[in-house]
Design a protein around this motif. Structure first.
Motif, mmCIF file in Angstrom:
data_model
loop_
_atom_site.group_PDB
_atom_site.id
_atom_site.type_symbol
_atom_site.label_atom_id
_atom_site.label_comp_id
_atom_site.label_asym_id
_atom_site.label_seq_id
_atom_site.Cartn_x
_atom_site.Cartn_y
_atom_site.Cartn_z
ATOM 1 N N TRP C 145 -7.554 2.196 -5.494
ATOM 2 C CA TRP C 145 -6.072 2.783 -5.505
ATOM 3 C C TRP C 145 -4.799 2.118 -5.352
ATOM 4 C CZ3 TRP C 145 -3.861 3.844 -0.517
ATOM 5 C CH2 TRP C 145 -2.524 4.846 -0.830
ATOM 6 N N VAL C 148 -4.149 0.374 -8.224
ATOM 7 C CA VAL C 148 -3.098 1.278 -9.301
ATOM 8 C C VAL C 148 -2.149 1.282 -8.954
ATOM 9 C CG1 VAL C 148 -3.211 3.587 -10.319
ATOM 10 C CG2 VAL C 148 -5.440 2.341 -10.032
ATOM 11 N N THR C 149 -1.799 1.530 -7.687
ATOM 12 C CA THR C 149 -0.305 1.629 -7.236
ATOM 13 C C THR C 149 0.529 0.269 -7.577
ATOM 14 O OG1 THR C 149 -0.939 2.434 -5.266
ATOM 15 C CG2 THR C 149 1.278 1.905 -5.353
ATOM 16 N N LEU C 151 -0.245 -1.697 -10.352
ATOM 17 C CA LEU C 151 -0.157 -1.591 -11.871
ATOM 18 C C LEU C 151 1.089 -0.741 -12.099
ATOM 19 C CD1 LEU C 151 -3.711 -1.511 -12.924
ATOM 20 C CD2 LEU C 151 -2.222 -3.417 -12.971
ATOM 21 N N THR C 152 1.078 0.507 -11.455
ATOM 22 C CA THR C 152 2.119 1.328 -11.534
ATOM 23 C C THR C 152 3.633 0.661 -11.330
ATOM 24 O OG1 THR C 152 0.600 2.948 -11.082
ATOM 25 C CG2 THR C 152 2.979 3.859 -11.196
ATOM 26 N N MET C 158 1.780 4.053 -15.733
ATOM 27 C CA MET C 158 0.751 4.346 -14.982
ATOM 28 C C MET C 158 0.767 5.437 -14.057
ATOM 29 S SD MET C 158 -1.811 1.919 -15.884
ATOM 30 C CE MET C 158 -2.810 1.974 -14.234
ATOM 31 N N ALA C 161 -1.847 7.944 -13.872
ATOM 32 C CA ALA C 161 -3.214 7.677 -13.126
ATOM 33 C C ALA C 161 -3.069 7.488 -11.620
ATOM 34 C CB ALA C 161 -3.503 6.270 -13.910
ATOM 35 N N LEU C 162 -1.962 6.991 -11.115
ATOM 36 C CA LEU C 162 -1.492 6.783 -9.782
ATOM 37 C C LEU C 162 -1.722 8.216 -9.033
ATOM 38 C CD1 LEU C 162 -1.065 5.199 -7.215
ATOM 39 C CD2 LEU C 162 1.234 5.131 -7.770
ATOM 40 N N CYS C 165 -5.297 9.414 -8.981
ATOM 41 C CA CYS C 165 -6.081 8.588 -8.009
ATOM 42 C C CYS C 165 -5.619 8.967 -6.493
ATOM 43 C CB CYS C 165 -5.774 7.082 -8.090
ATOM 44 S SG CYS C 165 -6.699 6.361 -9.178
#
Lengths: 105, 437, 211
Positions: C145, C148-149, C151-152, C158, C161-162, C165
């Protein structure tokens, strides 16, 4: 049951090394125990204490108060601790073949 | 899915212990451990053996995995996922081995835990569960039974106790040269009711003589009850609250009966903790009178000048072992060192000390559980090394249980030291006679 | 509001209800659990437990394992930073771009710390001995997670997705070992009250009894 081997002889003992079957005790056992726990050579004074404890236990099914040991052997309290570095319970009573007493010993 | 209903009655009872106590404090500590494992090196068992079973986090898990299995949603549905375990033969066997045979409930891990999990509290709760299963090790249980049935944990007949105390009184009179010196027995209306560890009258009465001499020097008003005097409370160690309450209750009744103002506890770590700190929880209320350790009393005597000490009378190097239940869990931390620094001319600390001190290895009832004797002695090597490094010839410790363990360590590790109570060292340094001002 | 937004809101609502229920069972007992006469001040003990006792040189678990300690602190800081970003991004609040880059770097470090802790758990037979799938999964969930943060922050596409998640994470916290997030402060307070009442905490660095 753990076994204690001293000089090739095997005894059933509890975790603390107290004899499991007090009847197998004899003076040789006492000497072996004494040699094993830092008490060393058994002198007449040692024997006086051990024999008294043994007799008392046979009659009363418990270890005597240390006062009684002193009064019946004529030894001073501090002498008893010198004779038995592990003390009257884990030293003298164990050598005399008694089972382990309850409590903080 | 095997739930509680499928279990045998004794296992149900064990889980009911857990269920009934799932209040705030227990619930919180059961849910907090993150299995980081950083507590390992705070435990003398793990330090000695490097065995993961002895990591305090694993001790916590012995009970928290049962909590998860029977009382948490995910553990009920997917026990394997959260490491939850059925209360089965194998689980119980590991509990007995780790919680009775591999933990002294010394609490050193809790002080250093990255989260703050009260490990001994959880271990004791788990021991209560094992008690419901009838699995308290034999020696520990028989010590409790003896206390409950005979009034003291060594089954000393009252007459024998009286004879011994009178014999000690004779000695005291000779030593201080005063026929009026006394060990007052069963005397009502005294300021202090003093207690004993039965080990003292039975095998090691010098510590009673020492306290009596100090009381004499301070002119204290005190008494010992020959009916009810046992300071120990092994039921605290087995987790048997009902028996523990009964044992502590007897002493409380005796205080009221003899109309004493305060209850004074002998140098006994777990006894002090059980009576001073845990008793009120068992009774659901505070005592109507103060309860204090004789170490606190002696410190007060020294501080107020009521007794005078000559440290040169204890010329050998003295060190101090801190009993876990008196210090880390009892709050009597500075008093004993304050006293020893004034009773001996060469007092040195061992390292670590105070709240960080290592257990002697004999705590938590280990001394009475012969089946774990070898582990107790081996894990005690850490304490033996601590003592050796001080170069002391004498070790003072205000706990009879610690004394017995240290005596054994002394022999096994050839430390060549003498082990004494704090009162014995103080009594040796006492200067009797009129105070010069 | 998109579907991922709604999912996050639902996750947050369920998390809040469950957490409140757990705390209601755990917290109120602090007033009543020990009737013994205090030697020290329970409240001072509790405050010390949350402050002084947490200092790395006071805690052996930190003192003996400085690397684990620092990695652990960074990892948890990453979690707080990530939560802050989720809140900002969900409401489409922008910050100066430089903070984006700094956060990306920081989260790369903290997620790396997560991986390191996971690797340690896998490599250490001691830790494996009392670890369960939950221990590994919880780490993967949080570390992933954080990733993903990160990547966002690099690519706003993204975001959905975040949000999902984060919703999953919030839904999982009350059930597995991540519960410690809920129980940590109560545990420290209970331990602090215990030692505080007995006069053990706050720890004194030198002799103070004589005064």
């Amino acid at each position: 049951m753990p076994k204690l081997e001293i000089d090739g002889r095997e005894f059933e003992v509890d975790g603390d090394g107290f004899l499991q079957e007090p009847d197998v005790w004899n003076e040789d056992v006492a000497r072996l125990f004494a040699a094993g726990d830092g008490t060393g050579e058994m002198t007449e004074k040692h024997w006086a204490v051990v024999r008294y404890i043994r007799e008392y236990w046979k009659e009363n099914d418990m270890a005597p108060m240390v006062r009684k040991v002193c009064q019946s052997t004529g030894l001073r309290l501090r002498e008893i601790y010198q004779l038995f570095p592990m003390g009257p319970a884990k030293g003298a009573c164990k050598i005399a073949g008694l089972p382990k007493p309850d409590g903080c010993v | 899915m095997a739930g509680i209903k499928m279990l045998s009655p004794d296992r149900k009872r064990a889980l009911r212990v857990l269920e009934n106590r799932l209040g705030g404090r227990l619930l919180t500590h059961l849910n907090s451990c993150v299995h980081c494992g950083l507590c390992g090196k705070s435990c003398h068992y793990y330090l000695k053996y490097g065995d993961p079973r002895f990591i305090p986090g694993n001790k916590v898990d012995q009970i928290s995995r049962l909590y998860r299995r029977y009382f948490s949603p995910l553990g009920r549905i997917l026990p394997a996922w959260v490491g939850a375990r059925d209360l089965d033969e194998e689980t119980i066997e590991e509990m007995v081995d780790v919680l009775f045979g591999g933990c002294t409930m010394c609490g050193r891990c809790s002080v250093h835990c990255s989260i703050g999990v009260d490990v001994p509290f959880l271990v004791r709760t788990a021991r209560t569960m094992l008690m419901e299963l009838g699995l308290v090790p034999k020696g520990l249980q028989s010590t409790i039974d003896t206390s409950v049935n005979t009034g003291n944990n060594m089954a000393i007949p009252q007459k024998e106790l009286v004879d011994t105390l009178e014999w000690l009184e004779e000695d005291l009179r000779m030593e201080v040269g005063d026929e009026s010196a006394a060990i007052p027995l069963d005397k009502a209306g005294q300021r202090l009711l003093y207690t004993l560890n039965p080990r003292e009258p039975k095998f090691f009465p010098l510590s009673i003589s020492a306290v009596a001499k100090i009381m004499y020097a301070a002119g204290e008003s005190w008494t010992i009850s020959t009916h009810c005097y046992d300071v120990t409370n092994y039921a605290f160690l087995s987790g048997d609250d009902e028996a523990a309450r009964g044992l502590a209750g007897r002493l409380c009744d005796e205080v009221m009966k003899l109309k004493a103002e305060q209850l004074l506890l002998a140098e006994c770590g777990h006894g002090f903790r059980a009576i001073r700190w845990e008793g009120p929880t068992w009774f659901g209320k505070a005592y109507p009178y103060p309860v204090l350790s004789v170490v606190e009393l002696i410190a007060e005597y020294v501080r107020s000048g009521l007794i005078r000490l000559d440290p040169s009378l204890n010329a050998e190097r003295v060190t101090l072992h801190d009993p876990c239940n008196l210090v880390r869990a009892g709050g009597v931390i500075e008093e004993q060192r304050y006293v020893l620094a004034r009773a001996a001319s060469d007092f040195v600390e061992m390292s670590p000390n105070r709240v960080d001190n290592y257990c002697c290895g004999g705590g938590g009832g280990q001394l009475s559980m012969g089946e774990y004797r070898d582990r107790r002695i081996e894990a005690g090597e850490i304490k033996a090394d601590q003592i050796r490094r001080t170069g002391a010839r004498m070790v003072a410790t205000p706990c009879h249980n610690c004394i017995d363990q240290l005596m054994e360590l002394n022999q096994v590790y050839e430390l060549n030291v003498e082990i004494k109570t704090v009162a014995e060292i103080v009594a040796d340094a006492l200067v009797l006679g009129k105070q010069e001002n | 509001m998109t579907i991922p937004h709604w999912f996050l809101v639902a996750g947050l609502a369920i998390f809040t209800i469950l957490t409140a229920g757990m705390l209601r069972k755990a917290v109120p007992a602090w007033r009543s659990y020990d009737p013994s006469r205090p030697k020290g001040k329970p409240v001072s003990g509790a405050i010390y437990s949350l402050t002084g006792a947490m200092l790395p040189w006071k805690k052996e678990s930190a003192r003996l394992y400085p690397a684990s300690y620092i990695i652990g602190v960074l990892y948890h800081t990453g979690t707080f930073i990530a939560f802050a970003w989720v809140a900002l991004l969900a409401f489409n609040i922008g910050l100066p771009e430089v903070l984006d880059s700094v956060s990306v770097l920081f989260l790369a470090v903290t997620a790396g710390c997560g991986v390191a802790l996971l690797a340690k758990r896998i490599a250490s037979s001691d830790l494996r001995y009392f670890s369960s799938p939950d221990d590994y999964f919880s780490n993967l969930l949080v570390t992933g997670w954080q990733g993903v943060t990160l990547l966002t922050l690099l690519n706003r596409d993204m975001l959905s997705a975040l949000l999902v998640c984060t919703g999953v994470l919030l839904l999982y916290i009350p059930f597995g070992k991540l519960r410690h997030a809920i129980y940590l402060i109560p545990a420290r307070v209970y331990l602090g009250l215990f030692y505080g009442r007995r006069g053990v905490w706050p720890a004194k660095d030198r002799q103070s009894w004589q005064a």
